[in-house]
Every structure is written in structure tokens, then in C-alpha cells.
Design an enzyme around this catalytic site. Structure first.
Site, mmCIF file in Angstrom:
data_model
loop_
_atom_site.group_PDB
_atom_site.id
_atom_site.type_symbol
_atom_site.label_atom_id
_atom_site.label_comp_id
_atom_site.label_asym_id
_atom_site.label_seq_id
_atom_site.Cartn_x
_atom_site.Cartn_y
_atom_site.Cartn_z
ATOM 1 N N CYS A 258 7.294 -9.527 -6.632
ATOM 2 C CA CYS A 258 7.273 -8.112 -6.242
ATOM 3 C C CYS A 258 6.145 -7.858 -5.238
ATOM 4 O O CYS A 258 5.018 -8.317 -5.416
ATOM 5 C CB CYS A 258 7.085 -7.214 -7.463
ATOM 6 S SG CYS A 258 7.148 -5.452 -7.069
ATOM 7 N N GLU B 75 0.825 -1.214 0.000
ATOM 8 C CA GLU B 75 0.000 0.000 0.000
ATOM 9 C C GLU B 75 0.860 1.265 0.000
ATOM 10 O O GLU B 75 0.525 2.237 -0.683
ATOM 11 C CB GLU B 75 -0.983 -0.002 1.169
ATOM 12 C CG GLU B 75 -1.993 -1.148 1.147
ATOM 13 C CD GLU B 75 -2.838 -1.251 -0.121
ATOM 14 O OE1 GLU B 75 -2.961 -0.262 -0.881
ATOM 15 O OE2 GLU B 75 -3.379 -2.341 -0.370
ATOM 16 N N CYS C 92 10.479 -5.381 -6.704
ATOM 17 C CA CYS C 92 11.352 -5.918 -7.744
ATOM 18 C C CYS C 92 12.301 -4.805 -8.211
ATOM 19 O O CYS C 92 12.149 -3.632 -7.840
ATOM 20 C CB CYS C 92 10.530 -6.452 -8.916
ATOM 21 S SG CYS C 92 9.692 -5.185 -9.885
ATOM 22 N N CYS D 108 10.458 -1.833 -10.034
ATOM 23 C CA CYS D 108 9.681 -0.975 -9.133
ATOM 24 C C CYS D 108 10.611 -0.195 -8.190
ATOM 25 O O CYS D 108 10.344 0.963 -7.864
ATOM 26 C CB CYS D 108 8.681 -1.797 -8.337
ATOM 27 S SG CYS D 108 7.311 -2.425 -9.359
ATOM 28 N N HIS E 72 0.077 -1.911 -9.804
ATOM 29 C CA HIS E 72 0.342 -3.332 -9.599
ATOM 30 C C HIS E 72 1.374 -3.826 -10.602
ATOM 31 O O HIS E 72 1.385 -3.418 -11.760
ATOM 32 C CB HIS E 72 -0.941 -4.146 -9.725
ATOM 33 C CG HIS E 72 -1.838 -3.979 -8.550
ATOM 34 N ND1 HIS E 72 -3.200 -3.880 -8.666
ATOM 35 C CD2 HIS E 72 -1.565 -3.883 -7.223
ATOM 36 C CE1 HIS E 72 -3.718 -3.736 -7.460
ATOM 37 N NE2 HIS E 72 -2.749 -3.729 -6.571
ATOM 38 N N CYS E 73 2.260 -4.690 -10.112
ATOM 39 C CA CYS E 73 3.374 -5.213 -10.897
ATOM 40 C C CYS E 73 3.054 -6.634 -11.358
ATOM 41 O O CYS E 73 2.360 -7.377 -10.667
ATOM 42 C CB CYS E 73 4.630 -5.206 -10.025
ATOM 43 S SG CYS E 73 6.122 -5.788 -10.845
#
Length: 171
Positions: free
Chosen positions: A142, A127, A161, A164, A136-137
Site C-alpha cells: 500500500c 502524502e 490497498c 485504504c 499509515h497502513c
């Protein structure tokens, strides 16, 4: 870098040990110092008696009125079950690119305390990642990958990850 230097953390119905451990996790993963907020929420804020759950957006909206001059982000740990319209439940909710996030511990529980704490850390990091602008990945490990079940939460790391991580601001 955004104004503020601290991530504020509040707990509602959660153990102090979990709040302290979550603060340590935030310092480790994000590199920001954590301060504790002792605000209160109305006990019925966002409660839906038909669902026996709390509306996450209502709580998030109420918390967004909290402001500290040195605040970068604000995260709240809640012991009660959260939902959003159209969903059975949510583990948490955040303002994308904003300052505020909420995480429910309700569905993250385990008899294994280490596993429970790890799940909470993952959802807090997830969050807070949203508040820092991350979507979102697709990377399965991740922390910002979408989780629809405890199995999804358990399968991912509590870290971001490589891709990110490059997006995250540095303290």
C-alpha cells in the site's frame, strides 16, 4: 465531499516534466483534475544552517496560507532536503485530514529517471492520502505504508490497498 474540485500542484526547484508527470499520476490515482500554482517561497524559509536542511513543518505552515476557491488539496514538490524534529529526514509531510502536503525529491533521486519519477509519485500519493484522512497502513504494498528508506519506497506500489481505497473520496 469536501468543498473544491481541484488538486493544486506547485513545484520549487523541480523540472517541469516532473510536475506534469506528477499531475498525470494524481489524475490517474485519485481521479481529480489538477491545476498548477505558481506561488513563490522565500528561499530561506525553514532553512536550518546547522543541519543544512529545511524544516518541513515550517514550509507546510507557510503553504497553508495559500487558498484557491476551487481547491480540494494542495501539494508541493520541493527539490531540497526536509527534516522534522527527532528525524534525520522526511520524504514528505502532510496535514492529516487537512488540505496541504509537501514532498521532497531530494532523497528520491536515481540515475534511472523512470525510477525517480515513480518514487516521487509514490510519495505524493502517500502524502495526499494523509490529507484525505488515511493513517499509515500495515499492507506492505500500500502506498500509504510508512517509508523510512528508499528500499521501503521502492517496495510499495503507487496505489492504495483495497482497504485504504474504500476510505478515499470519489471525485
Amino acid at each position: 465531499m469536501q468543498e473544491g474540485r481541484f488538486i493544486y500542484l506547485a513545484g520549487f526547484g523541480v523540472e517541469k516534466r516532473l510536475i506534469l508527470a506528477t499531475a498525470k499520476n494524481i489524475r490517474e490515482v485519485f481521479g481529480f483534475e489538477v491545476r498548477f500554482s505558481y506561488i513563490t517561497l522565500s528561499p530561506r524559509l525553514g532553512y536550518n544552517p546547522y543541519r543544512r536542511q529545511y524544516h518541513a513543518s515550517t514550509i507546510l505552515e507557510s503553504l497553508s496560507r495559500v487558498h484557491y476557491p476551487d481547491m480540494l488539496k494542495f501539494a508541493a514538490l520541493l527539490s531540497f532536503d526536509l527534516y522534522e524534529e527527532g528525524l534525520n529526514f522526511v520524504f514528505g509531510l502532510a496535514q492529516l485530514g487537512g488540505r496541504y502536503a509537501v514532498v521532497s525529491t531530494y532523497r528520491l533521486k536515481s540515475e534511472d529517471e523512470r525510477l525517480f519519477f515513480e518514487r516521487v509519485f509514490k510519495e505524493v500519493n502517500h502524502e495526499l492520502g494523509h490529507t484525505l484522512g488515511l493513517m499509515h497502513c500495515k499492507n506492505k504494498k500500500c502506498v500509504v505504508r510508512f517509508s523510512n528508506s528508499l528500499q521501503d519506497v521502492d517496495a510499495k506500489s503507487r496505489f492504495f490497498c483495497e482497504n485504504c481505497s474504500k476510505i478515499l473520496p470519489k471525485p
